[in-house]
Motif scaffolding. Structure first.
Motif, PDB file in Angstrom:
ATOM      1  N   GLY A  16       0.785  -1.216   0.000  1.00  0.00           N
ATOM      2  CA  GLY A  16       0.000   0.000   0.000  1.00  0.00           C
ATOM      3  C   GLY A  16       0.824   1.277   0.000  1.00  0.00           C
ATOM      4  O   GLY A  16       0.446   2.274   0.564  1.00  0.00           O
ATOM      5  N   MET A  17       2.015   1.268  -0.636  1.00  0.00           N
ATOM      6  CA  MET A  17       2.843   2.456  -0.646  1.00  0.00           C
ATOM      7  C   MET A  17       2.367   3.440  -1.706  1.00  0.00           C
ATOM      8  O   MET A  17       1.639   3.094  -2.636  1.00  0.00           O
ATOM      9  CB  MET A  17       4.304   2.055  -0.971  1.00  0.00           C
ATOM     10  CG  MET A  17       4.965   1.261   0.144  1.00  0.00           C
ATOM     11  SD  MET A  17       5.216   2.246   1.627  1.00  0.00           S
ATOM     12  CE  MET A  17       3.890   1.699   2.616  1.00  0.00           C
ATOM     13  N   GLY A  18       2.833   4.656  -1.556  1.00  0.00           N
ATOM     14  CA  GLY A  18       2.577   5.645  -2.584  1.00  0.00           C
ATOM     15  C   GLY A  18       3.666   5.546  -3.640  1.00  0.00           C
ATOM     16  O   GLY A  18       4.139   4.463  -3.961  1.00  0.00           O
ATOM     17  N   SER A  19       4.112   6.699  -4.221  1.00  0.00           N
ATOM     18  CA  SER A  19       5.159   6.654  -5.234  1.00  0.00           C
ATOM     19  C   SER A  19       6.448   6.141  -4.625  1.00  0.00           C
ATOM     20  O   SER A  19       6.726   6.338  -3.444  1.00  0.00           O
ATOM     21  CB  SER A  19       5.368   8.058  -5.810  1.00  0.00           C
ATOM     22  OG  SER A  19       5.683   8.968  -4.775  1.00  0.00           O
ATOM     23  N   MET A  20       7.258   5.467  -5.450  1.00  0.00           N
ATOM     24  CA  MET A  20       8.483   4.830  -4.948  1.00  0.00           C
ATOM     25  C   MET A  20       9.545   5.864  -4.615  1.00  0.00           C
ATOM     26  O   MET A  20       9.588   6.959  -5.181  1.00  0.00           O
ATOM     27  CB  MET A  20       9.011   3.851  -5.993  1.00  0.00           C
ATOM     28  CG  MET A  20       8.150   2.612  -6.158  1.00  0.00           C
ATOM     29  SD  MET A  20       8.952   1.410  -7.233  1.00  0.00           S
ATOM     30  CE  MET A  20       7.811   0.038  -7.118  1.00  0.00           C
ATOM     31  N   TYR A  21      10.418   5.478  -3.691  1.00  0.00           N
ATOM     32  CA  TYR A  21      11.554   6.320  -3.322  1.00  0.00           C
ATOM     33  C   TYR A  21      12.734   5.979  -4.232  1.00  0.00           C
ATOM     34  O   TYR A  21      12.986   4.801  -4.548  1.00  0.00           O
ATOM     35  CB  TYR A  21      11.939   6.083  -1.864  1.00  0.00           C
ATOM     36  CG  TYR A  21      10.834   6.442  -0.896  1.00  0.00           C
ATOM     37  CD1 TYR A  21      10.429   7.758  -0.742  1.00  0.00           C
ATOM     38  CD2 TYR A  21      10.195   5.464  -0.142  1.00  0.00           C
ATOM     39  CE1 TYR A  21       9.417   8.096   0.135  1.00  0.00           C
ATOM     40  CE2 TYR A  21       9.175   5.782   0.739  1.00  0.00           C
ATOM     41  CZ  TYR A  21       8.784   7.107   0.878  1.00  0.00           C
ATOM     42  OH  TYR A  21       7.774   7.428   1.731  1.00  0.00           O
ATOM     43  N   ASN A  22      13.484   7.014  -4.633  1.00  0.00           N
ATOM     44  CA  ASN A  22      14.624   6.835  -5.534  1.00  0.00           C
ATOM     45  C   ASN A  22      15.909   6.587  -4.736  1.00  0.00           C
ATOM     46  O   ASN A  22      16.187   7.281  -3.756  1.00  0.00           O
ATOM     47  CB  ASN A  22      14.804   8.071  -6.410  1.00  0.00           C
ATOM     48  CG  ASN A  22      13.702   8.187  -7.448  1.00  0.00           C
ATOM     49  OD1 ASN A  22      13.317   7.184  -8.049  1.00  0.00           O
ATOM     50  ND2 ASN A  22      13.197   9.387  -7.653  1.00  0.00           N
ATOM     51  N   VAL A  23      16.665   5.593  -5.202  1.00  0.00           N
ATOM     52  CA  VAL A  23      17.903   5.202  -4.531  1.00  0.00           C
ATOM     53  C   VAL A  23      19.070   5.380  -5.498  1.00  0.00           C
ATOM     54  O   VAL A  23      18.986   4.972  -6.668  1.00  0.00           O
ATOM     55  CB  VAL A  23      17.841   3.727  -4.063  1.00  0.00           C
ATOM     56  CG1 VAL A  23      19.124   3.339  -3.318  1.00  0.00           C
ATOM     57  CG2 VAL A  23      16.617   3.490  -3.192  1.00  0.00           C
ATOM     58  N   LEU A  24      20.169   5.969  -5.013  1.00  0.00           N
ATOM     59  CA  LEU A  24      21.405   6.074  -5.789  1.00  0.00           C
ATOM     60  C   LEU A  24      22.433   5.137  -5.172  1.00  0.00           C
ATOM     61  O   LEU A  24      22.706   5.206  -3.961  1.00  0.00           O
ATOM     62  CB  LEU A  24      21.927   7.511  -5.775  1.00  0.00           C
ATOM     63  CG  LEU A  24      23.301   7.754  -6.404  1.00  0.00           C
ATOM     64  CD1 LEU A  24      23.320   7.383  -7.881  1.00  0.00           C
ATOM     65  CD2 LEU A  24      23.738   9.217  -6.224  1.00  0.00           C
TER      66      LEU A  24
END
Length: 543
Positions: A16-24
């Protein structure tokens, strides 16, 4: 790199997450970098690898062009270490989450990492499960930040409404001084000691002067004028000006406010707008609890507009007691007359008209009688506007050409004309009511459905459709068999059920989309209607 290659997917519980988090990802060891990219279930963690680079300089170059949420970096890389990279990255993005990976169990590195707020410091060879738990924890922290920002944004959007309702409650005497002081501070509105004055600014003639314009044009013209009045009154107001209705603003001002300010405002409005405004001024009140009485004085002053004239400043001292009482009496009779016409009670219509024209018989000149008649027309048209009707259209009259009233030789002739016309209006309303309510409520339902995610009240909907809240609420219950509030709650929860079937949405996001700012309240209402919490419903649907 990886000591444990397998991991049970059941341990990844981020639904049930919203938009994904970006990982570098940054690591000079290409095999380790490739392993991080391929062997971690990023999507199930609600994360996505935005880029993977093999040097600190390449990572920094990427960060200067793109914002990311999490930096995963090796500590020891040639030319620019992970620690140096992290320090520079935090200057660009102070809220960036950082996870260090290192093959060196060196206290100095670990201490430096923790001092700059690193989320974790993981040693190589890396255990996948340990890394997954770390990333879950970091994503959880970001969820919390996102939820707080969403809550803050929602509060900021609602702040003008809260402030307006606080001023309305103060004006109408629903707050004691302690509550007022606390809520003023909570809403960052400031306050000052008495004495206080209250002004009500009312736009004149909206019931007939704008009839030549389309409805959207009328709404835009009134809004523009109301916005102008709001901005003009802001420097005078204690707290903020209060929007009392679609054509009225109320302010609490200093008791020593210079009346010439309102006189200047009347002149400026007359120069810039089609419609004039009238100001009713009440007070002074020595203390905050006296503001409600000053507000009532301002309303009484304004109610005498018909007898004293519009486009001017009216105060209690300018109005004779009997004049104010007569104006209030006439307003009450007009309200009764309107209700009788709506209810098709022709005998009562005749009785109310007879009472009104007893006042008219005491007026001194033909022009005064004419103005008196125009006032009756204007008031009746205002009342009919609450039913989305137009008196002039119903009678086949042009609002710019009411000389028909002036051609009568006696007040008895005008009285007889009003009786005939109001009997016609009453019959037309009666016939229209048989078929109109369903069409109106259909439009109201569509309006509600389009705004389920907003904080929508019966007053908001009534203002949009130019009805009084009480009357629209009555029509809604008559047509739908349930109150506006019960319908809106049921509609929101039906919408929430649909959103709950999307596993990418969190429960609090579903609540917000359905128009709820308080997730606990949302859960209680959901369970009350469906017998289970939103989480239980989602679990039941996913089985």
């Amino acid at each position: 790199m990886h000591r444990t290659m397998g991991y049970p997917l059941l341990c990844i519980c981020r639904r049930g997450m919203g938009s994904m988090y970006n990982v570098l990802l940054a690591d000079d060891e290409r095999l380790d970098l490739d392993g991080l990219k391929r062997l971690i279930p990023w999507q199930q963690l609600n994360l996505q690898v935005a880029s993977a680079v093999n040097s600190g300089f390449a990572a920094l170059e990427y960060l200067r062009e793109h914002e990311v949420d999490i930096l995963v970096t090796d500590v020891r890389m040639p030319r620019m270490s992970g620690l140096e990279l992290a320090r520079t990255a935090l200057q660009l993005y102070p809220h960036l989450k950082i996870v260090f990976i290192s093959g060196f169990e060196d206290f100095h590195y670990a201490k430096s990492a923790l001092e700059m707020g690193a989320s974790n410091y993981i040693l190589k060879p890396m255990d996948n499960q340990e890394f997954i738990r770390t990333m879950q924890a970091v994503a959880g922290e970001l969820d919390g930040v996102r939820a707080r920002k969403s809550k803050d944004a929602t509060f900021a959007q609602s702040l003008p409404y809260f402030r307006n309702e606080l001023m309305r409650d103060w004006l109408e005497g629903r707050l004691d001084p302690v509550q007022l002081d606390v809520q003023m501070k909570e809403l960052d509105m400031g306050c000052c000691s008495g004495p206080y004055a209250v002004a009500i600014i009312e736009i004149d003639d909206i019931s007939w002067k704008l009839n030549a314009y389309r409805q959207d044009e009328r709404i835009a013209m009134i809004k523009r004028q109301l916005d102008y009045l709001y901005v003009y009154c802001q420097p005078l107001a204690i707290g903020l000006p209060c929007r009392l209705s679609s054509h009225r603003i109320g302010i609490v001002a200093s008791g020593s406010v210079d009346r010439s300010i309102f006189v200047d405002m009347l002149r400026l409005v007359q120069e810039q707008f089609l419609l004039t405004v009238t100001v009713g001024l009440g007070g002074p009140a020595a203390a905050a609890e006296g503001v409600a009485a000053a507000y009532e004085q301002a309303e009484q002053a304004l109610s005498a507009k018909m007898l004293c004239g519009k486009g001017r400043l009216l105060t209690p001292s300018d109005i004779h007691v009997e004049t104010a009482a007569e104006a209030r009496d006439m307003d009450a009779i007009l309200a009764n007359l309107f209700q009788a016409a709506v209810d098709y009670e022709l005998i009562k219509v005749d009785d109310c008209l007879t009472e009104l024209f007893r006042f008219g018989a005491r007026l001194g000149s033909k022009m005064t009688v004419y103005n008196f008649s125009i006032h009756i027309m204007t008031k009746l048209n205002t009342h009919l506007g609450e039913l989305n009707e137009d008196l002039y259209s119903m009678l086949g009259l042009e609002y710019t050409n009411l000389e028909v009233l002036y051609q009568f030789e006696t007040i008895g002739d005008i009285h007889a004309w009003f009786r005939r016309k109001l009997f016609e209006v009453s019959e037309m309303i009666y016939m229209k009511k048989q078929r109109k309510s369903r069409r109106l409520i259909t439009e109201v339902v569509q309006y509600i459905d389009q705004r389920l995610g907003q904080d929508l009240t019966l007053r908001d909907v009534a203002d949009h459709f130019f009805f009084s809240p009480n009357h629209l609420g009555f029509l809604f219950r008559e047509e739908m068999g349930e109150s506006f509030s019960d319908f809106a709650i049921r509609r929101r929860l039906e919408t929430a059920k649909t959103y709950l079937e999307d596993p990418k949405l969190k429960i609090y996001e579903v609540a917000k989309l359905a128009g709820y700012q308080n997730i606990a309240y949302f859960s209680r209402q959901f369970k009350s209607l469906y017998g289970m919490t939103p989480g239980e419903y989602r679990n039941a649907k996913s089985c």
